[in-house]
Design a protein around this motif. Structure first.
Motif, PDB file in Angstrom:
ATOM      1  N   ASP A   1      24.329   8.601 -76.549  1.00  0.00           N
ATOM      2  CA  ASP A   1      25.037   9.041 -77.691  1.00  0.00           C
ATOM      3  C   ASP A   1      24.005   9.574 -78.606  1.00  0.00           C
ATOM      4  OD1 ASP A   1      27.212   7.701 -77.443  1.00  0.00           O
ATOM      5  OD2 ASP A   1      27.166   6.520 -79.085  1.00  0.00           O
TER       6      ASP A   1
ATOM      7  N   ALA B   1      28.227   3.214 -76.558  1.00  0.00           N
ATOM      8  CA  ALA B   1      28.170   2.207 -77.704  1.00  0.00           C
ATOM      9  C   ALA B   1      27.210   0.948 -76.895  1.00  0.00           C
ATOM     10  CB  ALA B   1      29.631   1.819 -77.757  1.00  0.00           C
TER      11      ALA B   1
ATOM     12  N   HIS C   1      25.746   2.770 -81.953  1.00  0.00           N
ATOM     13  CA  HIS C   1      26.614   4.095 -81.670  1.00  0.00           C
ATOM     14  C   HIS C   1      25.997   5.116 -82.468  1.00  0.00           C
ATOM     15  CE1 HIS C   1      29.719   2.415 -84.019  1.00  0.00           C
ATOM     16  NE2 HIS C   1      30.237   3.677 -84.151  1.00  0.00           N
TER      17      HIS C   1
END
Length: 257
Positions: A94, A174, A69
């Motif tokens: 991300d 994530a 992440h």
């Protein structure tokens, strides 16, 4: 206290845990080359370089960096590795955190609760952010030109051919990385075995003070249940050898905090 370089821990065949008592990142030695899973903090550079040097290696021997992440305690050496020639991999959700720099993390993945609510109950909860600051976690520059994915897939271009397992919740992008041939599963902060905000030890979700969407994070545990037995290697806390299903069972029992 940060780990000294000689305290690097070998947690599985071909896998070394770097970092310190607060932050984990890992060096994987696959037949095709070296891979970093997560990239620690800028202050871990000396430790990583010393560990590589013991085998006559440098960052130039790292072929890829797999980021679980975009939080700054997991991305601090990404630019160092990229400058040395490594491909940086991250979920596309991300990637904006990397591109905008570590101070943007709270804007792109705002936590559900303010951290101060934990510090008021447990002053030592502030130790984690202070540690990050001391090791340069908020000073790293932006990282662009990365390689991204948006779904579960096998990364055939990466040594060890790891499987990407999206686990949204802690941040929108994530993920975990499963190396089936090595019998290891890197869960990042989607499932940890130590939570610095609450002080909990054992498999759990990261507290709401550092998690963007805990309902999604809890739902992501269901995906981990379907994975084969593997040693769970989290972003924070010790390795968990009993496999993902046992880890998720304990995480659900501990609940959301």
């Amino acid at each position: 206290m940060a780990k000294r370089p000689h305290q690097v821990e070998h947690v599985a065949p071909g896998v070394a845990r770097l970092g310190d008592e607060s932050v984990n990142f890992y060096l994987v030695e696959a037949p095709e080359g070296l891979v970093l899973v997560d990239a620690g903090l800028p202050g871990h550079r000396g430790q990583a370089e010393a560990h590589l040097a013991r085998d006559g290696r440098t960052f130039a021997d790292v072929k890829a960096v797999l980021l679980t992440h975009g939080h700054p305690d997991h991305t601090g050496l990404a630019a160092t590795a990229q400058d040395a020639g490594a491909d940086i991999w991250i979920h596309e959700a991300d990637a904006p955190i990397l591109a905008d720099g570590p101070r943007s993390a709270m804007r792109h993945a705002k936590p559900e609760r303010p951290m101060i609510s934990y510090v008021l109950r447990r002053p030592s909860a502030f130790a984690g952010p202070l540690h990050m600051a001391r090791l340069g976690g908020f000073t790293a520059g932006p990282v662009t030109g990365v390689r991204t994915f948006d779904a579960e897939q096998r990364l055939d271009a990466v040594p060890g051919r790891p499987q990407v397992v999206p686990l949204p919740g802690h941040t929108p992008g994530a993920v975990a990385y499963h190396f089936p041939d090595l019998g290891v599963l890197f869960t990042g902060d989607a499932l940890v075995t130590r939570d610095g905000l609450t002080g909990h030890k054992g498999p759990c979700l990261v507290a709401r003070g550092f998690t963007h969407d805990t309902a999604a994070a809890l739902a992501s545990l269901d995906r981990l249940d379907t994975l084969p037995a593997a040693t769970v290697l989290p972003g924070h806390g010790p390795a968990f050898p009993d496999g993902p299903t046992a880890a998720t069972d304990q995480a659900r029992k501990y609940g959301l905090h």
